[in-house]
Design a protein around this motif. Structure first.
Motif, mmCIF file in Angstrom:
data_model
loop_
_atom_site.group_PDB
_atom_site.id
_atom_site.type_symbol
_atom_site.label_atom_id
_atom_site.label_comp_id
_atom_site.label_asym_id
_atom_site.label_seq_id
_atom_site.Cartn_x
_atom_site.Cartn_y
_atom_site.Cartn_z
ATOM 1 N N THR A 108 0.827 -1.214 0.000
ATOM 2 C CA THR A 108 0.000 0.000 0.000
ATOM 3 C C THR A 108 0.855 1.255 0.000
ATOM 4 O OG1 THR A 108 -1.775 -1.140 1.158
ATOM 5 C CG2 THR A 108 -1.786 1.266 1.248
ATOM 6 N N ASN A 109 1.853 1.299 0.874
ATOM 7 C CA ASN A 109 2.693 2.497 0.978
ATOM 8 C C ASN A 109 3.517 2.725 -0.290
ATOM 9 O OD1 ASN A 109 1.638 2.863 3.496
ATOM 10 N ND2 ASN A 109 3.437 2.160 4.617
ATOM 11 N N LEU A 110 3.974 1.618 -0.870
ATOM 12 C CA LEU A 110 4.676 1.756 -2.149
ATOM 13 C C LEU A 110 3.729 2.311 -3.213
ATOM 14 C CD1 LEU A 110 6.969 -1.348 -2.813
ATOM 15 C CD2 LEU A 110 7.618 1.058 -2.909
ATOM 16 N N GLY A 111 2.498 1.809 -3.197
ATOM 17 C CA GLY A 111 1.489 2.303 -4.135
ATOM 18 C C GLY A 111 1.227 3.781 -3.958
ATOM 19 N N ILE A 112 1.183 4.243 -2.709
ATOM 20 C CA ILE A 112 0.945 5.664 -2.428
ATOM 21 C C ILE A 112 2.090 6.510 -2.989
ATOM 22 C CG2 ILE A 112 0.784 7.382 -0.577
ATOM 23 C CD1 ILE A 112 -0.630 5.156 1.084
ATOM 24 N N ILE A 113 3.332 6.044 -2.805
ATOM 25 C CA ILE A 113 4.487 6.787 -3.328
ATOM 26 C C ILE A 113 4.416 6.873 -4.852
ATOM 27 C CG2 ILE A 113 6.986 6.696 -3.667
ATOM 28 C CD1 ILE A 113 7.204 5.568 -0.813
ATOM 29 N N GLU A 114 4.101 5.763 -5.510
ATOM 30 C CA GLU A 114 4.005 5.772 -6.970
ATOM 31 C C GLU A 114 2.867 6.678 -7.434
ATOM 32 O OE1 GLU A 114 6.206 4.714 -8.804
ATOM 33 O OE2 GLU A 114 7.267 3.141 -7.739
ATOM 34 N N LEU A 115 1.763 6.648 -6.710
ATOM 35 C CA LEU A 115 0.624 7.503 -7.053
ATOM 36 C C LEU A 115 1.007 8.973 -6.957
ATOM 37 C CD1 LEU A 115 -2.438 7.727 -7.719
ATOM 38 C CD2 LEU A 115 -2.872 7.643 -5.263
ATOM 39 N N ASN A 116 1.678 9.332 -5.873
ATOM 40 C CA ASN A 116 2.088 10.733 -5.676
ATOM 41 C C ASN A 116 3.209 11.162 -6.622
ATOM 42 O OD1 ASN A 116 0.222 11.113 -3.618
ATOM 43 N ND2 ASN A 116 1.639 10.472 -2.015
ATOM 44 N N SER A 117 3.870 10.174 -7.226
ATOM 45 C CA SER A 117 4.936 10.477 -8.198
ATOM 46 C C SER A 117 4.390 10.529 -9.623
ATOM 47 C CB SER A 117 6.045 9.422 -8.110
ATOM 48 O OG SER A 117 6.588 9.381 -6.810
ATOM 49 N N GLY A 118 3.074 10.294 -9.775
ATOM 50 C CA GLY A 118 2.457 10.337 -11.095
ATOM 51 C C GLY A 118 2.511 9.025 -11.848
ATOM 52 N N ASN A 119 2.976 7.966 -11.189
ATOM 53 C CA ASN A 119 3.053 6.646 -11.837
ATOM 54 C C ASN A 119 1.786 5.858 -11.499
ATOM 55 O OD1 ASN A 119 5.700 7.294 -12.708
ATOM 56 N ND2 ASN A 119 6.489 6.667 -10.713
ATOM 57 N N THR A 120 0.677 6.286 -12.080
ATOM 58 C CA THR A 120 -0.631 5.759 -11.668
ATOM 59 C C THR A 120 -0.781 4.274 -11.960
ATOM 60 O OG1 THR A 120 -1.543 7.940 -12.174
ATOM 61 C CG2 THR A 120 -3.115 6.178 -11.804
ATOM 62 N N GLU A 121 -0.311 3.820 -13.115
ATOM 63 C CA GLU A 121 -0.460 2.404 -13.466
ATOM 64 C C GLU A 121 0.311 1.502 -12.504
ATOM 65 O OE1 GLU A 121 -2.492 1.098 -15.465
ATOM 66 O OE2 GLU A 121 -3.100 2.692 -16.840
ATOM 67 N N LYS A 122 1.541 1.920 -12.129
ATOM 68 C CA LYS A 122 2.328 1.156 -11.150
ATOM 69 C C LYS A 122 1.612 1.118 -9.816
ATOM 70 C CE LYS A 122 7.215 1.467 -12.457
ATOM 71 N NZ LYS A 122 8.529 2.008 -12.042
ATOM 72 N N ALA A 123 1.097 2.294 -9.408
ATOM 73 C CA ALA A 123 0.381 2.384 -8.132
ATOM 74 C C ALA A 123 -0.827 1.454 -8.132
ATOM 75 C CB ALA A 123 -0.056 3.828 -7.891
ATOM 76 N N LEU A 124 -1.554 1.446 -9.245
ATOM 77 C CA LEU A 124 -2.750 0.617 -9.364
ATOM 78 C C LEU A 124 -2.413 -0.859 -9.141
ATOM 79 C CD1 LEU A 124 -5.810 0.849 -10.231
ATOM 80 C CD2 LEU A 124 -5.035 0.187 -12.502
ATOM 81 N N SER A 125 -1.346 -1.316 -9.776
ATOM 82 C CA SER A 125 -0.940 -2.712 -9.654
ATOM 83 C C SER A 125 -0.589 -3.065 -8.211
ATOM 84 C CB SER A 125 0.254 -2.970 -10.579
ATOM 85 O OG SER A 125 0.761 -4.263 -10.391
ATOM 86 N N LEU A 126 0.165 -2.187 -7.542
ATOM 87 C CA LEU A 126 0.578 -2.434 -6.153
ATOM 88 C C LEU A 126 -0.611 -2.455 -5.203
ATOM 89 C CD1 LEU A 126 3.709 -0.131 -6.208
ATOM 90 C CD2 LEU A 126 3.784 -2.590 -5.697
ATOM 91 N N LEU A 127 -1.537 -1.525 -5.395
ATOM 92 C CA LEU A 127 -2.683 -1.427 -4.487
ATOM 93 C C LEU A 127 -3.642 -2.601 -4.676
ATOM 94 C CD1 LEU A 127 -3.150 2.418 -4.816
ATOM 95 C CD2 LEU A 127 -2.560 1.206 -2.709
ATOM 96 N N ILE A 128 -3.791 -3.060 -5.912
ATOM 97 C CA ILE A 128 -4.625 -4.251 -6.151
ATOM 98 C C ILE A 128 -4.005 -5.466 -5.464
ATOM 99 C CG2 ILE A 128 -5.394 -5.875 -7.936
ATOM 100 C CD1 ILE A 128 -5.858 -3.404 -9.753
ATOM 101 N N ARG A 129 -2.680 -5.590 -5.535
ATOM 102 C CA ARG A 129 -1.994 -6.687 -4.829
ATOM 103 C C ARG A 129 -2.220 -6.594 -3.329
ATOM 104 N NH1 ARG A 129 4.179 -6.846 -6.185
ATOM 105 N NH2 ARG A 129 4.125 -8.326 -4.443
ATOM 106 N N ALA A 130 -2.172 -5.364 -2.795
ATOM 107 C CA ALA A 130 -2.372 -5.170 -1.355
ATOM 108 C C ALA A 130 -3.770 -5.619 -0.937
ATOM 109 C CB ALA A 130 -2.154 -3.704 -0.993
ATOM 110 N N ILE A 131 -4.758 -5.265 -1.731
ATOM 111 C CA ILE A 131 -6.152 -5.607 -1.408
ATOM 112 C C ILE A 131 -6.392 -7.108 -1.552
ATOM 113 C CG2 ILE A 131 -8.529 -5.359 -2.265
ATOM 114 C CD1 ILE A 131 -7.708 -2.362 -2.796
ATOM 115 N N GLU A 132 -5.763 -7.710 -2.554
ATOM 116 C CA GLU A 132 -5.897 -9.172 -2.695
ATOM 117 C C GLU A 132 -5.314 -9.877 -1.480
ATOM 118 O OE1 GLU A 132 -3.901 -9.787 -6.373
ATOM 119 O OE2 GLU A 132 -5.703 -9.440 -7.615
ATOM 120 N N SER A 133 -4.254 -9.296 -0.908
ATOM 121 C CA SER A 133 -3.628 -9.874 0.277
ATOM 122 C C SER A 133 -4.422 -9.601 1.549
ATOM 123 C CB SER A 133 -2.207 -9.320 0.421
ATOM 124 O OG SER A 133 -1.608 -9.793 1.609
ATOM 125 N N ASP A 134 -4.951 -8.379 1.648
ATOM 126 C CA ASP A 134 -5.726 -7.998 2.842
ATOM 127 C C ASP A 134 -6.908 -7.136 2.410
ATOM 128 O OD1 ASP A 134 -6.774 -7.211 5.230
ATOM 129 O OD2 ASP A 134 -4.961 -6.243 6.007
#
Length: 829
Positions: A108-134
């Protein structure tokens, strides 16, 4: 120890962090082995108090005990993230994921950093993985919603945000974010409910009241929204955005002086607030101070050079207002910028060019030697980038310019015909520019017998002999290359290294040939059998109108129907909105496609554009291909057969069309048959009072039995220019008139069918068809003020009776063809 740990945990939940630290330190001092639980609670409490260095001290101590504790490694990353060191934070999050690849908080935190850096697609992938896990991790759902917002996937954003609320309903940030998402989805009632929940949870939040104001304003409750923005200001007096929004709403209600106070405060708070400077420009424009308006728009542009709306605003100011007080150097500076842009209709800034070069024109009309043009003259033209750019891209709407350029054209033709040497690069550059100008005006300039003879001889010569660049360029000043190529086939294979000449070939040869191919692919529906429709079709097949090169593109505007109509019918406002997804729009009589471009302002629209003329539709298709517009279907058909579309439309725009039909009311009724019950229509009819000069010109044409061909168009224009008809000269040749191109002049005075209407007649037509007049579009602030002075009680300015009275007192206020909006429902203000 367990009892003390439980007590510390209880205090931590109550945010009693100092007491937590005290208990846990005591535990550490009293036990031989370090307690991981105690260390973690100390770390979390120190981080909550922003004591990050101390927190890291204990983190390193804990990691010596458990070096592979991925939660501790994540917390170390958090400590750096809180300091703003994203790179170190990312390294620790990645390290924790290497130990436990599905550790949701680090993902999740990695996703937030990517989101705030403008890397939305990377953030999306990380956050989906986080939700699948928890799936119960609220921050992951909330940031996933933010990702979907960035990707303009509002439905997915709403689902994600609601999932976060299902897990914890009392989260302020979730309600705040959901309210914004719902507002963007035009679900204003639900958005209001959500923002009120945010206010319940945090009644001291300025941001909540600001969001409430934005929602109310978007939903048409502008007066109520002012109170919300004022509450936001109470909580945060330094909110430039709140000051700006109040000012903008007041400006839309015509309260320019009060609006000025708020916009000034916004600028005081944030001197680099570009939108506020642009609004201040609108205020000064409404108050009649063109110089201050210009200066404000220039400040907005200098702060944010990429916003196309600012260029459109300053273009409109130059077009519509007195520019005599504007600094000439500043005017020249912005003119140079505007002429290089491809999202500005350049002819609308011709007044500024004329103003800047008035002395040049006056000098050269008198002093130009009819036998010789020296290089100094061309050096001036080509050396002045504004002038050379203008002659290539902008229709010159002025008699003096026409006389000068026509005289130069003739002299250049004689010079090139009578010399075997190549002309200078400067002369060639000018001739190419002049050829583009002649193509823009559709060769409307007068043509003498001597010139006709030169042209015939040159064409005969080049049927078999090779031509020079200057030969092609001068012939293109008289005949477009795609037509010349039929007599001179070598034109199609002509090779040149001259960039300007290749651009001329593209415009005059390649693009028209492309239109011919596109014409064969245009879909036809029904048959065009009505006598008048057949004649009108023939006119626009021969003279598609208007031909255009650049136009406002509205890339940064995405209006709802209500927002767009309200922006045009000021000071009236409608509250009804259209919920269709997508909005179905019919452009009835779309011509060459300018309307299609303007209709891109509607958010989420599906556009059907119809016209009688296949040539016009082919031009439109080329332009929308060029601009990458994908939401349009072009169909050749008669408005009388529009029912064959088997569609119902939310918006119908039919401007400049009905008055050319045999029976305008029959045409209107055909359109109403395909309009939805709560639809809006944008219409226009020629004004009887504003077209008196046109009536006189049409009488001259009838009396002289002039057919609407290019020769007679040139003859009549030349007679008007020479002063033969002083009674129509000034109105027919003014800078805003359709005098300066072949198709426009034909449309103005040679049209095969024309009806004109008074305001009373329009009122009767609307009443007969159960339509409600809701306002003229985009009238100048001066005309609005005139109405307000004469009819102060009608604040919405929607009485056609009053408008009729005003027009009779001030004929010409509508400029000949006023556009207006009507609705099929009785809208409350």
């Amino acid at each position: 120890m367990k009892k003390d740990i439980d007590k510390a945990l209880s205090f931590f939940k109550e945010s009693r962090h100092e007491e937590v630290i005290e208990i846990c330190k005591r535990i550490l001092n009293e036990t031989e082995n370090d307690s991981i639980e105690s260390l973690q609670l100390i770390i979390k409490s120190l981080m909550a108090n922003n004591q990050l260095e101390k927190a890291r001290f204990y983190l390193k101590q804990a990691l010596r005990i458990e070096p592979n504790n991925y939660e501790l490694i994540k917390d170390l990353g958090n400590s750096y993230l809180l300091e703003g060191d994203r790179d170190k934070a990312k390294n620790y999050y990645k390290k924790s994921i290497m130990i436990e690849k599905n550790y949701a908080p680090s993902l999740t935190n990695l996703g937030i950093i990517e989101l705030n850096s403008g890397n939305t697609e990377k953030a999306l992938s990380l956050l989906i993985r986080a939700i699948e896990s928890d799936p119960k991790l609220v921050p992951a759902w909330l940031n996933l919603a933010s990702c979907y917002i960035d990707l303009d996937k509002m439905e997915e954003a709403e689902i994600s945000c609601r999932n976060a609320l299902d897990l914890n309903y009392n989260l302020f940030n979730s309600h705040l974010l959901l309210s914004s998402i719902l507002s963007k989805r035009t679900k204003y009632i639900e958005a209001e409910e959500s923002i009120h929940e945010a206010i319940r949870l945090r009644p001291d939040s300025s941001e909540s009241y600001y969001n409430l104001g934005s929602i109310l304003n978007s939903s048409g409750k502008s007066k109520e929204s002012i109170n919300a923005f004022k509450k936001a200001l109470e909580l945060n007096p330094n909110s430039a955005d709140s000051q700006y929004n109040i000012g903008n709403i007041l400006l839309n209600y015509g309260e320019a002086l009060e609006a000025k106070l708020y916009i000034n405060r916004a600028i005081d708070i944030n001197p680099n607030f570009a939108n506020a400077h642009a609004s201040m420009g609108k205020i000064h424009k409404d108050l009649g101070d063109s110089k201050k308006a210009f200066d404000s728009y220039m400040r907005a542009i200098k702060i944010n050079k990429s916003n196309s709306i600012y260029y459109s605003l300053i273009k409109n100011l130059i077009r519509d207002n007195d520019i005599n007080e504007i600094n000439k150097n500043e005017l020249k500076y912005i003119l140079n910028i505007l002429l290089k842009r491809e999202d500005i209709p350049h002819e609308e800034i011709f007044k500024a060019l004329n103003f800047l070069y008035k002395d040049f024109i006056d000098d050269h009309i008198v002093s130009l030697n009819s036998e010789h043009i020296d290089d100094e003259f061309f050096d001036f033209f080509v050396g002045d980038q504004i002038l050379i750019q203008a002659i290539k891209n902008m229709l010159f709407r002025d008699i003096k310019w026409e006389i000068l350029l026509n005289r130069i054209r003739k002299m250049l033709l004689k010079m090139i015909f009578n010399t075997e040497t190549n002309c200078s690069n400067n002369k060639l550059e000018f001739i190419i520019g002049l050829a583009q100008q002649c193509f823009i005006n559709e060769y409307v300039y007068n043509l003498g017998k001597e010139e006709e003879n030169y042209i015939k001889k040159m064409i005969n010569t080049f049927k078999t002999n090779s031509m020079r660049e200057q030969d092609m360029a001068i012939l293109a000043c008289y005949i477009p290359l795609h037509k010349l190529s039929k007599d001179i086939p070598s034109i199609k294979s002509f090779k040149s290294s001259n960039r300007s000449l290749n651009e001329l070939i593209k415009i005059q040869l390649i693009e028209p040939l492309e239109e011919e191919k596109l014409s064969n692919k245009i879909i036809s529906l029904g048959s065009i059998t009505d006598n008048i429709s057949t004649k009108v079709k023939a006119q626009y097949e021969n003279n598609p109108y208007p031909r255009w090169k650049f136009e406002n593109q509205f890339k940064e505007i995405d209006y709802t129907v209500k927002e767009l109509i309200n922006s045009e019918i000021i000071p009236n406002r409608i509250n009804s909105n259209i919920e269709s997804k997508p909005i179905k729009i019919l452009l009835a009589g779309c011509g060459t496609g300018k309307q299609i471009l303007h209709a891109q302002r509607y958010g989420n629209a599906q556009i059907t554009a119809i016209d009688l003329s296949r040539s016009s539709l082919a031009f439109a298709q080329r332009k929308i291909n060029e601009l990458g517009i994908k939401n349009v279907s072009l169909i050749q058909m008669d408005i009388l057969e529009v029912a064959l579309l088997k569609e119902k439309f939310d918006i119908i725009e039919c401007v400049g069309v009905l008055h050319h039909m045999d029976d305008p009311q029959k045409g209107l009724q055909s359109l109403l048959e395909v309009s939805r019950p709560n639809s809006f229509l944008k219409l226009s009819f020629y004004s009887e009072l504003s077209r008196q000069n046109v009536i006189k010109a049409r009488t001259i044409i009838r009396d002289r039995k002039l057919d609407p061909d290019i020769e007679n168009i040139r003859v009549l224009r030349q007679d008007i220019i020479s002063g033969k008809y002083p009674e129509i000269y000034s109105q027919t040749t003014n800078i805003k008139s359709d005098f300066y191109t072949t198709s426009a002049f034909r449309d103005l005075v040679f049209h095969c069918q024309e009806h004109r209407f008074t305001c009373k007649q329009i009122d009767e037509i609307l009443s007969n068809n159960q339509l409600k007049f809701i306002g003229y579009t985009n009238l100048t602030s001066q005309i609005r003020s005139l109405y307000k002075q004469n009819f102060p009680i009608d604040k919405a300015q929607t009485s056609l009776t009053n408008w009729g009275i005003l027009e009779s007192k001030y004929p010409g206020i509508f400029g000949g063809t006023p556009n207006f909006w009507v609705s099929k429902i009785n809208l409350l203000k």
